[in-house]
Design a protein around this motif. Structure first.
Motif, PDB file in Angstrom:
ATOM      1  N   LEU A 275       0.848  -1.191   0.000  1.00  0.00           N
ATOM      2  CA  LEU A 275       0.000   0.000   0.000  1.00  0.00           C
ATOM      3  C   LEU A 275       0.883   1.240   0.000  1.00  0.00           C
ATOM      4  CD1 LEU A 275      -2.916   1.178   0.210  1.00  0.00           C
ATOM      5  CD2 LEU A 275      -2.540   1.296   2.682  1.00  0.00           C
ATOM      6  N   ILE A 276       0.621   2.153  -0.925  1.00  0.00           N
ATOM      7  CA  ILE A 276       1.416   3.373  -1.054  1.00  0.00           C
ATOM      8  C   ILE A 276       0.496   4.562  -0.858  1.00  0.00           C
ATOM      9  CG2 ILE A 276       2.888   4.741  -2.569  1.00  0.00           C
ATOM     10  CD1 ILE A 276       3.581   2.149  -4.041  1.00  0.00           C
ATOM     11  N   GLY A 277       0.841   5.394   0.125  1.00  0.00           N
ATOM     12  CA  GLY A 277       0.088   6.613   0.369  1.00  0.00           C
ATOM     13  C   GLY A 277       0.691   7.785  -0.375  1.00  0.00           C
ATOM     14  N   LEU A 278      -0.148   8.595  -0.992  1.00  0.00           N
ATOM     15  CA  LEU A 278       0.293   9.774  -1.750  1.00  0.00           C
ATOM     16  C   LEU A 278      -0.308  11.019  -1.132  1.00  0.00           C
ATOM     17  CD1 LEU A 278      -0.286   8.417  -5.367  1.00  0.00           C
ATOM     18  CD2 LEU A 278       1.857   8.397  -4.082  1.00  0.00           C
ATOM     19  N   ASP A 279       0.502  12.037  -0.977  1.00  0.00           N
ATOM     20  CA  ASP A 279      -0.007  13.283  -0.408  1.00  0.00           C
ATOM     21  C   ASP A 279       0.932  14.427  -0.754  1.00  0.00           C
ATOM     22  OD1 ASP A 279      -1.754  14.911   0.900  1.00  0.00           O
ATOM     23  OD2 ASP A 279      -1.107  14.397   2.925  1.00  0.00           O
ATOM     24  N   GLY A 280       0.384  15.635  -0.706  1.00  0.00           N
ATOM     25  CA  GLY A 280       1.167  16.845  -0.929  1.00  0.00           C
ATOM     26  C   GLY A 280       0.993  17.803   0.228  1.00  0.00           C
ATOM     27  N   ALA A 281       2.035  18.543   0.532  1.00  0.00           N
ATOM     28  CA  ALA A 281       2.004  19.514   1.630  1.00  0.00           C
ATOM     29  C   ALA A 281       2.607  20.822   1.145  1.00  0.00           C
ATOM     30  CB  ALA A 281       2.770  18.991   2.848  1.00  0.00           C
ATOM     31  N   PHE A 282       2.114  21.928   1.692  1.00  0.00           N
ATOM     32  CA  PHE A 282       2.609  23.236   1.286  1.00  0.00           C
ATOM     33  C   PHE A 282       4.069  23.400   1.667  1.00  0.00           C
ATOM     34  CE2 PHE A 282      -1.976  24.243   1.476  1.00  0.00           C
ATOM     35  CZ  PHE A 282      -2.119  24.774   0.199  1.00  0.00           C
ATOM     36  N   TRP A 283       4.830  23.908   0.725  1.00  0.00           N
ATOM     37  CA  TRP A 283       6.245  24.233   0.941  1.00  0.00           C
ATOM     38  C   TRP A 283       6.332  25.748   1.067  1.00  0.00           C
ATOM     39  CZ3 TRP A 283      10.203  24.165  -3.584  1.00  0.00           C
ATOM     40  CH2 TRP A 283      11.462  24.540  -3.096  1.00  0.00           C
ATOM     41  N   LYS A 284       6.484  26.220   2.309  1.00  0.00           N
ATOM     42  CA  LYS A 284       6.346  27.645   2.633  1.00  0.00           C
ATOM     43  C   LYS A 284       7.672  28.385   2.505  1.00  0.00           C
ATOM     44  CE  LYS A 284       4.775  25.991   6.388  1.00  0.00           C
ATOM     45  NZ  LYS A 284       4.278  25.764   7.765  1.00  0.00           N
ATOM     46  N   SER A 285       8.261  28.314   1.322  1.00  0.00           N
ATOM     47  CA  SER A 285       9.524  29.004   1.090  1.00  0.00           C
ATOM     48  C   SER A 285       9.260  30.356   0.445  1.00  0.00           C
ATOM     49  CB  SER A 285      10.430  28.147   0.202  1.00  0.00           C
ATOM     50  OG  SER A 285       9.836  27.991  -1.074  1.00  0.00           O
ATOM     51  N   LEU A 286      10.338  30.986  -0.045  1.00  0.00           N
ATOM     52  CA  LEU A 286      10.224  32.312  -0.649  1.00  0.00           C
ATOM     53  C   LEU A 286       9.314  32.281  -1.873  1.00  0.00           C
ATOM     54  CD1 LEU A 286      11.161  35.279  -0.822  1.00  0.00           C
ATOM     55  CD2 LEU A 286      13.095  34.483  -2.198  1.00  0.00           C
ATOM     56  N   HIS A 287       9.479  31.278  -2.721  1.00  0.00           N
ATOM     57  CA  HIS A 287       8.699  31.182  -3.942  1.00  0.00           C
ATOM     58  C   HIS A 287       7.529  30.213  -3.815  1.00  0.00           C
ATOM     59  CE1 HIS A 287      11.857  33.477  -5.911  1.00  0.00           C
ATOM     60  NE2 HIS A 287      12.746  32.622  -5.434  1.00  0.00           N
ATOM     61  N   TRP A 338       0.440  -3.237  -6.426  1.00  0.00           N
ATOM     62  CA  TRP A 338       0.498  -2.113  -5.492  1.00  0.00           C
ATOM     63  C   TRP A 338      -0.873  -1.464  -5.393  1.00  0.00           C
ATOM     64  CZ3 TRP A 338       4.637  -3.635  -3.650  1.00  0.00           C
ATOM     65  CH2 TRP A 338       5.851  -3.733  -4.313  1.00  0.00           C
ATOM     66  N   ALA A 339      -1.254  -1.056  -4.192  1.00  0.00           N
ATOM     67  CA  ALA A 339      -2.486  -0.296  -3.968  1.00  0.00           C
ATOM     68  C   ALA A 339      -2.105   1.118  -3.538  1.00  0.00           C
ATOM     69  CB  ALA A 339      -3.354  -0.965  -2.901  1.00  0.00           C
ATOM     70  N   PHE A 340      -2.899   2.108  -3.930  1.00  0.00           N
ATOM     71  CA  PHE A 340      -2.602   3.513  -3.638  1.00  0.00           C
ATOM     72  C   PHE A 340      -3.749   4.130  -2.847  1.00  0.00           C
ATOM     73  CE2 PHE A 340      -0.103   2.432  -7.315  1.00  0.00           C
ATOM     74  CZ  PHE A 340       1.101   3.088  -7.106  1.00  0.00           C
ATOM     75  N   ILE A 341      -3.403   5.075  -2.003  1.00  0.00           N
ATOM     76  CA  ILE A 341      -4.387   5.773  -1.193  1.00  0.00           C
ATOM     77  C   ILE A 341      -3.987   7.243  -1.086  1.00  0.00           C
ATOM     78  CG2 ILE A 341      -3.208   5.226   0.974  1.00  0.00           C
ATOM     79  CD1 ILE A 341      -5.942   5.116   2.321  1.00  0.00           C
ATOM     80  N   SER A 342      -4.983   8.135  -1.104  1.00  0.00           N
ATOM     81  CA  SER A 342      -4.711   9.568  -0.971  1.00  0.00           C
ATOM     82  C   SER A 342      -5.938  10.259  -0.405  1.00  0.00           C
ATOM     83  CB  SER A 342      -4.341  10.188  -2.326  1.00  0.00           C
ATOM     84  OG  SER A 342      -5.435  10.085  -3.226  1.00  0.00           O
ATOM     85  N   ASP A 343      -5.733  11.439   0.163  1.00  0.00           N
ATOM     86  CA  ASP A 343      -6.843  12.254   0.671  1.00  0.00           C
ATOM     87  C   ASP A 343      -7.402  13.082  -0.484  1.00  0.00           C
ATOM     88  OD1 ASP A 343      -6.421  11.257   3.182  1.00  0.00           O
ATOM     89  OD2 ASP A 343      -5.043  12.856   3.747  1.00  0.00           O
TER      90      ASP A 343
END
Length: 524
Positions: A275-287, A338-343
């Motif tokens: 099982l593979i979890g996929l997610d993204g998070a904000f990258w709070k850099s200059l750009h 493979w199985a995938f999961i995401s919010d």
């Protein structure tokens, strides 16, 4: 010749040594101060060192040692005193500024040139003054005058606490506590330095301090290729890819950066759940940007990071690029199952949210359909949204039984995002190194936890089995009379389950989905 009265009745002799002839003449001084003209033969024949003519003064003092300014003294214990020496004029001015901020007073440098500095209290009539001058012989600066008394009241707001001064105090503090926030910085200066800083000063000083501690954000983009080569050198077999946007008249623009370490590839294939979890998070850099992650779980449900990437924006193109490289690293998802999961969706209403979770937890089709009808009654729009998605992608009732996974939460990625929350404001290379260290440390910690463990099942799975064993006390099995004694009817109020030991099935589908005995089976 006239002599002082203190020399009366004393005779002094002055020896003159002629080093060429070796003759010695002794001239005696009588009470009247006249030369006696007497020569002694013994003195003429003897040799006298010039050191014998020197008069040693027992009261002669050693060279005076002046106290230097103690730079290592803690804020609150700073001291100034007369004759204290400093390395330079700027050194003295910085020390004076720290000293006056320590006592909550405002000062003015009314005299400031290359040879002297004089500072007085800003409050008219206050006697406090310090005067420092440069010693031309050795080049050090020394306090000549100090009136260390104030007749004015203490103030917490001090104009001497400039951004430069704040930065000097904040940099060493930020090295020890890199996650300090704006309010924490303000409270620390009030508590340790007894000074109140304005918001603008703290914001600018904190930004400048992070630049010193973590590195320059703009410059690090130009070092990405060097960092990628270093990863290839130190981690052979790793996948590192840099994507840029070509610019006609300037250097290329950063677009994305992918990393999959060789240890993560091998570890996931060797001992992790499919099982593979996929997610993204904000990258709070200059750009700004997004941190994309692919996380798995080992046999003990520990988070196992497989790959991560930094992209300029989270969109379909970047996700397709990320998953395509990930598939090349770990293999085709169809061949390996493979199985995938995401919010994908957040629910506003608490009641609706609980019903949706009930639908997702349903292990049987009948139970799922019953809960979906409840959702339709409460919110038909939400029911229509859920109904359009393939059932096998979000509810246990339609999950495949091969992977032996009943996870419906992307907790692995959420846990990893929480660990990187305070680091996602750092420059790209600093953040990449933090992520690599987090992965390395988690592998080591998980290995040490299970190094001396003895048991057939991992600790988490063992505790889950023990919890199911306690629940099984309320169930009663009954043999159905088949020839192989494999079919049983297990009664537990208010439901009854059918267990087939030969085919390893239970009508609750817990055994099929997880591979762990359900509580009806544990009664045997």
């Amino acid at each position: 010749m006239v002599y002082n009265a203190t020399y009366i009745n004393h005779v002094f002799f002055i020896r003159h040594i002629n080093l060429i002839t070796g003759l010695c003449v002794v001239i005696g001084l009588t009470d009247s101060g006249e030369d006696s003209g007497i020569e002694t033969e013994s003195d003429c024949d003897s040799w006298h060192s010039e050191d014998m003519d020197k008069v040693l003064d027992s009261d002669e003092e050693e060279p005076t040692v002046y106290p230097p300014y103690n730079e290592k003294a803690k804020f609150g214990n700073l001291k100034l005193e007369v004759s204290m020496i400093f390395k330079s004029k700027q050194h003295f001015m910085n020390a004076t500024r720290d000293y006056t901020i320590q006592w909550g007073r405002n000062i003015n440098f009314i005299k400031n040139d290359n040879v002297r500095v004089r500072a007085v209290c800003k409050i008219e009539g206050c006697p406090w003054v310090v005067y420092c001058a440069c010693n031309k012989q050795n080049g050090v600066w020394q306090i000549k005058t100090l009136v260390d008394e104030h007749s004015c009241p203490r103030k917490r707001k001090n104009r001497a606490a400039t951004q430069e001064w704040t930065l000097g105090k904040l940099v060493p503090k930020l090295r020890k506590h890199p996650t300090m926030k704006h309010r924490e910085v303000y409270d620390w200066f009030v508590r340790k330095c007894n000074v109140k800083l304005n918001r603008t000063c703290i914001t600018r000083a904190l930004k400048a301090a992070r630049k010193v501690v973590e590195g320059d954000e703009v410059e690090q983009y130009g070092l990405i290729w060097d960092y990628a080569n270093q990863l290839w050198t130190t981690n052979p077999g790793s996948t590192v890819q840099v994507g840029v946007i070509p610019m006609p008249e300037s250097p290329p623009q950063f677009q994305r950066f992918y990393v999959c370490l060789e240890a993560c590839k091998k570890g996931f294939k060797a001992g992790c759940r499919p099982l593979i979890g996929l997610d993204g998070a904000f990258w709070k850099s200059l750009h700004g940007g997004q941190l994309l992650t692919a996380c798995g779980q080992d046999a003990n449900n520990h988070v196992f990071v497989i790959a991560y990437a930094f992209v300029d924006v989270e969109n379909r193109d970047n996700w397709h690029w990320f998953l395509e490289i990930l598939q090349n690293d770990i293999g085709d998802y169809r061949e390996n199952s493979w199985a995938f999961i995401s919010d994908m969706q957040k629910w506003g209403s608490i009641q609706l949210k609980e019903l949706v979770w009930e639908c997702a937890r349903s292990r049987t089709v009948s139970e799922f359909e019953r809960n979906m009808k409840r959702v339709k009654v409460l919110n038909e729009r939400a029911w229509a949204y859920l109904d359009k998605w393939p059932k096998e992608s979000w509810t246990k009732s339609h999950f495949r039984e091969g992977p032996k996974m009943d996870t419906i939460c992307n907790n692995a990625c959420e846990s990893f995002n929480a660990r990187t929350k305070h680091d996602r404001g750092k420059p790209i290379l600093t953040l990449t190194e933090e992520v690599r260290r987090i992965i390395m440390k988690s592998m080591i910690d998980n290995r040490e936890k299970l190094a001396n463990y003895q048991g057939l099942l991992p600790p988490v799975q063992q505790s889950r089995l023990e919890a199911m064993t306690k629940l099984s006390q309320h169930w009663s099995p009954q043999w159905s009379g088949d020839q192989n004694e494999e079919l049983y009817e297990v009664h537990g109020w208010p439901t009854t389950m059918v267990v087939d030991l030969g085919n390893r099935t239970c009508t609750c589908r817990f055994w099929q989905l997880t591979g762990i005995y359900s509580h009806p089976i544990l009664r045997f």
